[in-house]
Enzyme design. Structure first.
Site, mmCIF file in Angstrom:
data_model
loop_
_atom_site.group_PDB
_atom_site.id
_atom_site.type_symbol
_atom_site.label_atom_id
_atom_site.label_comp_id
_atom_site.label_asym_id
_atom_site.label_seq_id
_atom_site.Cartn_x
_atom_site.Cartn_y
_atom_site.Cartn_z
ATOM 1 N N LYS A 199 0.832 -1.221 0.000
ATOM 2 C CA LYS A 199 0.000 0.000 0.000
ATOM 3 C C LYS A 199 0.857 1.256 0.000
ATOM 4 C CE LYS A 199 -2.236 -0.685 3.866
ATOM 5 N NZ LYS A 199 -1.575 -1.824 4.467
ATOM 6 N N ARG A 221 12.179 -4.797 4.702
ATOM 7 C CA ARG A 221 11.622 -3.471 4.459
ATOM 8 C C ARG A 221 12.426 -2.416 5.218
ATOM 9 N NH1 ARG A 221 5.302 -2.010 5.239
ATOM 10 N NH2 ARG A 221 5.650 -2.325 7.454
ATOM 11 N N ARG A 259 11.551 -1.011 10.776
ATOM 12 C CA ARG A 259 10.533 -0.754 11.802
ATOM 13 C C ARG A 259 10.631 -1.777 12.925
ATOM 14 N NH1 ARG A 259 4.863 0.375 8.712
ATOM 15 N NH2 ARG A 259 4.139 -0.848 10.478
ATOM 16 N N ARG A 277 0.154 -8.418 14.032
ATOM 17 C CA ARG A 277 -0.463 -7.402 13.152
ATOM 18 C C ARG A 277 -1.380 -8.078 12.136
ATOM 19 N NH1 ARG A 277 4.778 -4.919 11.004
ATOM 20 N NH2 ARG A 277 3.453 -3.699 9.641
ATOM 21 N N ARG A 332 -9.230 0.594 10.226
ATOM 22 C CA ARG A 332 -8.737 -0.713 10.656
ATOM 23 C C ARG A 332 -9.804 -1.425 11.472
ATOM 24 N NH1 ARG A 332 -3.189 0.562 9.654
ATOM 25 N NH2 ARG A 332 -1.775 -1.048 10.027
HETATM 26 P P1 AMP Z 1 0.982 0.885 9.478
HETATM 27 O O1 AMP Z 1 2.105 1.835 9.240
HETATM 28 O O2 AMP Z 1 -0.242 1.258 8.701
HETATM 29 O O3 AMP Z 1 1.399 -0.541 9.276
HETATM 30 O O4 AMP Z 1 0.573 1.034 11.023
HETATM 31 C C1 AMP Z 1 1.499 0.727 12.044
HETATM 32 C C2 AMP Z 1 0.782 0.570 13.361
HETATM 33 O O5 AMP Z 1 0.118 1.796 13.708
HETATM 34 C C3 AMP Z 1 -0.313 -0.477 13.403
HETATM 35 O O6 AMP Z 1 0.189 -1.786 13.625
HETATM 36 C C4 AMP Z 1 -1.154 0.021 14.569
HETATM 37 O O7 AMP Z 1 -0.535 -0.252 15.828
HETATM 38 C C5 AMP Z 1 -1.114 1.531 14.368
HETATM 39 N N1 AMP Z 1 -2.220 1.996 13.490
HETATM 40 C C6 AMP Z 1 -2.095 2.522 12.248
HETATM 41 N N2 AMP Z 1 -3.298 2.862 11.744
HETATM 42 C C7 AMP Z 1 -4.201 2.516 12.693
HETATM 43 C C8 AMP Z 1 -5.632 2.583 12.773
HETATM 44 N N3 AMP Z 1 -6.380 3.083 11.771
HETATM 45 N N4 AMP Z 1 -6.233 2.126 13.894
HETATM 46 C C9 AMP Z 1 -5.514 1.649 14.925
HETATM 47 N N5 AMP Z 1 -4.176 1.539 14.920
HETATM 48 C C10 AMP Z 1 -3.512 1.975 13.817
#
Ligand code: AMP
Length: 213
Positions: A13, A121, A154, A165, A88
């Protein structure tokens, strides 16, 4: 265009988001990037956010909505934007109905490929730019192409946390997809499933064709 990207962690994404915002010159809101930038600050909230992210769990919906609204207001994004990382939960999907999303792109990838993609990554925290050691390497080893700053792995990109996740993702995937498919049927919203195993360039092309219509 008010676009949402759905897909498991590691489905590409972020990479495609960068392509879309450059091509169509629309603002980008990645909730994950915003949260990671928050974690750099050294306060109670940032520590709490870091703890939740690093454990692979989800940040509470109310906090996500505060962050999203703050971001939307700050930049007057309401007419066009690309949202990455939200919704989410089905609750978040309902709460952002007022944004009248026009396009939903869902990236589909087999679970076994996810681990391969996420290990390797690299990210540039300040901009959110994403690289991969093998599939999409930076020009110089572990250095961001644009700023020349160091890239990092990360904390949550390790096998144990990736599994958590993924558990979070798959526990709401079906209901959120169903929600948007229904919106696509009832309203003026376009929904596209994307085979995320295809090459980056082929996916660019598929997205361009979709957004053209
Ligand atoms: P991402 O960069 O999108 O993979 O997000 C990394 C982490 O941020 C996720 O594993 C969650 O802990 C938190 N996170 C990101 N977006 C959301 C969301 N919409 N709702 C809840 N937690 C989020």
């Amino acid at each position: 265009m008010r676009i949402i990207l759905l897909g498991a962690p590691g489905s590409g994404k972020g990479t495609q988001a960068k392509f879309i915002i450059d091509k169509y010159r629309i603002p980008y809101i990645s909730i994950g990037d915003i949260l990671r930038q928050e974690t750099i600050k050294n306060n109670f909230l940032s520590k709490k956010i870091k703890y939740i992210i690093d454990s692979g769990k989800l940040i509470p919906d109310n906090l996500i909505m505060i962050i999203l609204k703050r971001e939307l207001k700050k930049n007057n994004y309401y007419n066009k934007f690309l949202l990455d990382g939200i919704p989410r939960t089905i609750f978040q999907a309902k709460l952002i109905k007022y944004l009248h999303i026009t396009h939903v792109l869902k990236f589909i990838i087999p679970k076994k490929l996810i681990l391969k993609r996420l290990s390797g990554r690299l990210i540039h925290i300040k901009s959110g730019r994403v690289y991969h050691k093998i599939f999409n390497p930076p020009k110089n080893f572990q250095i961001d192409d644009i700023t020349g700053e160091k890239l990092v792995i990360r904390n949550d990109d390790n096998t144990k946390i990736i599994k958590k996740r993924l558990y979070e993702y798959y526990s709401t995937e079906k209901i959120i997809t169903h929600f948007y498919k229904k919106e696509a049927y009832l309203k003026n919203l376009k929904f596209l499933n994307i085979d995320a195993t295809l090459s980056i360039n082929i996916i660019h092309k598929i997205i361009q064709d979709f957004l053209k219509n």
